[in-house]
Design a protein around this motif. Sequence first.
Motif, PDB file in Angstrom:
ATOM      1  N   UNK A 257      -1.433   5.616  -1.727  1.00 54.93           N
ATOM      2  CA  UNK A 257      -2.498   4.917  -0.879  1.00 54.93           C
ATOM      3  C   UNK A 257      -3.443   3.982  -1.932  1.00 54.93           C
ATOM      4  N   UNK A 258      -3.203   4.137  -3.056  1.00 59.72           N
ATOM      5  CA  UNK A 258      -3.655   2.840  -4.035  1.00 59.72           C
ATOM      6  C   UNK A 258      -3.608   1.442  -3.651  1.00 59.72           C
ATOM      7  N   UNK A 259      -2.467   1.346  -2.917  1.00 60.26           N
ATOM      8  CA  UNK A 259      -2.273   0.095  -2.353  1.00 60.26           C
ATOM      9  C   UNK A 259      -3.166  -0.586  -1.319  1.00 60.26           C
ATOM     10  N   UNK A 260      -3.818   0.494  -0.883  1.00 66.39           N
ATOM     11  CA  UNK A 260      -4.698   0.182   0.456  1.00 66.39           C
ATOM     12  C   UNK A 260      -5.955  -0.271  -0.241  1.00 66.39           C
ATOM     13  N   UNK A 261      -6.154   0.008  -1.335  1.00 66.21           N
ATOM     14  CA  UNK A 261      -7.753  -0.335  -2.018  1.00 66.21           C
ATOM     15  C   UNK A 261      -7.204  -1.767  -2.562  1.00 66.21           C
ATOM     16  N   UNK A 262      -6.278  -1.798  -3.407  1.00 68.17           N
ATOM     17  CA  UNK A 262      -5.953  -3.052  -4.114  1.00 68.17           C
ATOM     18  C   UNK A 262      -5.750  -3.940  -3.252  1.00 68.17           C
ATOM     19  N   UNK A 263      -5.035  -4.022  -2.200  1.00 71.42           N
ATOM     20  CA  UNK A 263      -4.971  -5.159  -1.305  1.00 71.42           C
ATOM     21  C   UNK A 263      -5.724  -5.158   0.026  1.00 71.42           C
TER      22      UNK A 263
END
Length: 329
Positions: A257-263
């Motif tokens: 889910x970190x990818x949602x924040x970063x991208x």
Amino acid sequence: MENKRVLLASRPAGWVSEDNFRLEAAPVPAPADGEVLVRNLWLSLDPYMRGRMSDAKSYVKGVDIGEVMVGQTVGEVVESKNPAFKKGDKVLTQLGWQSFGCTKEVAKVEETKAPLSYYLGMLGMPGMTAYFGLKEIGQPKPGETVVVSAASGAVGSVVGQLAKVWGCRAVGIAGGAQKCAYVIRELGFDACVDYKAGNLQRDLKQACPKGVDVYFDNVGGETLDTLLRHMNLSSRIVVCGLISEYNATEPYGLKNIRAVLVNRIRIQGMIVFDWKARYGEALNALAGYYGEGKLKYRESVVEGLDNAPKGLIALLKGENFGKQLVKLA
Ligand SMILES: NC(=O)c1ccc[n+]([C@@H]2O[C@H](COP(=O)([O-])OP(=O)(O)OC[C@H]3O[C@@H](n4cnc5c(N)ncnc54)[C@H](OP(=O)(O)O)[C@@H]3O)[C@@H](O)[C@H]2O)c1
């Protein structure tokens, strides 16, 4: 004449079994004023039916025990007490798993545009889902990469072909070499990854060298989690279905889910009914593309209402190859 019906006999815990259904004979009903009596010719089998067999809270109430299983059908008007319809008209209904039924909720379908069964698939609810989910939620731009899971199926096959029509790179995910070959050779996708081959992460990287701009998710679970690692900056994920989790007793927990924040990924759910007012627009567009030879389509057919439970179980196991239907008459 006798009406055969399939009722929900019990609620499944985990996988659906044939014991969850009961076949019964009943008299053919008579239409009231404003209604038509319809003989169903084709019944659509859809993954959402698994949800309706449950009493868990969802976007629509489940089927009660002892009720006829829900489903869309295409049929023929046998008797009409509605001036807008006459005997012989071909109609789309929500009459469910039965050979006859009376209803006011009917829409005429044109046999001249496409075979009748197509109104349950490419030109019906799955086609509308693909059209609005991709166009309005995915918002693909020419040159972008669109990935879709369950790519050989009713919704996924239309999503990828629309992505091509709208100028994108279309990449499918499907189970097995045969389905992947069909997706590329027949449907014209640019690439297709076999998730059953066991290296989705590596194979997606190869199939999507510029990353993923739109992921149209039909399956959820591990596939969605893996896709999160490939999504580009400001990309979009259309959450259309979670078929890998429909028979699970525990939900899959997403790890990436970190990818949602970063991208800055936008993840949005879609339910096709929300676009009801615009179904005509989608039907015109899809029928137009089909007429121009830009949309190909495939069906998996089981014969007879008695085999509908088997057909639904096969669909949920991924054994269908194309839109799953029951031929009733
Ligand atoms: N939100 C809405 O309004 C809406 C409307 C219609 C449909 N949907 C959803 O769209 C999805 C596709 O529906 P459809 O009618 O077009 O069905 P479909 O794709 O024709 O058939 C289902 C396919 O799902 C795949 N599948 C089954 N189990 C899987 C698993 N464990 N992991 C990964 N893939 C699996 C199988 O393909 P493979 O062999 O390739 O794995 C199977 O052929 C479903 O999730 C459905 O609920 C949503």
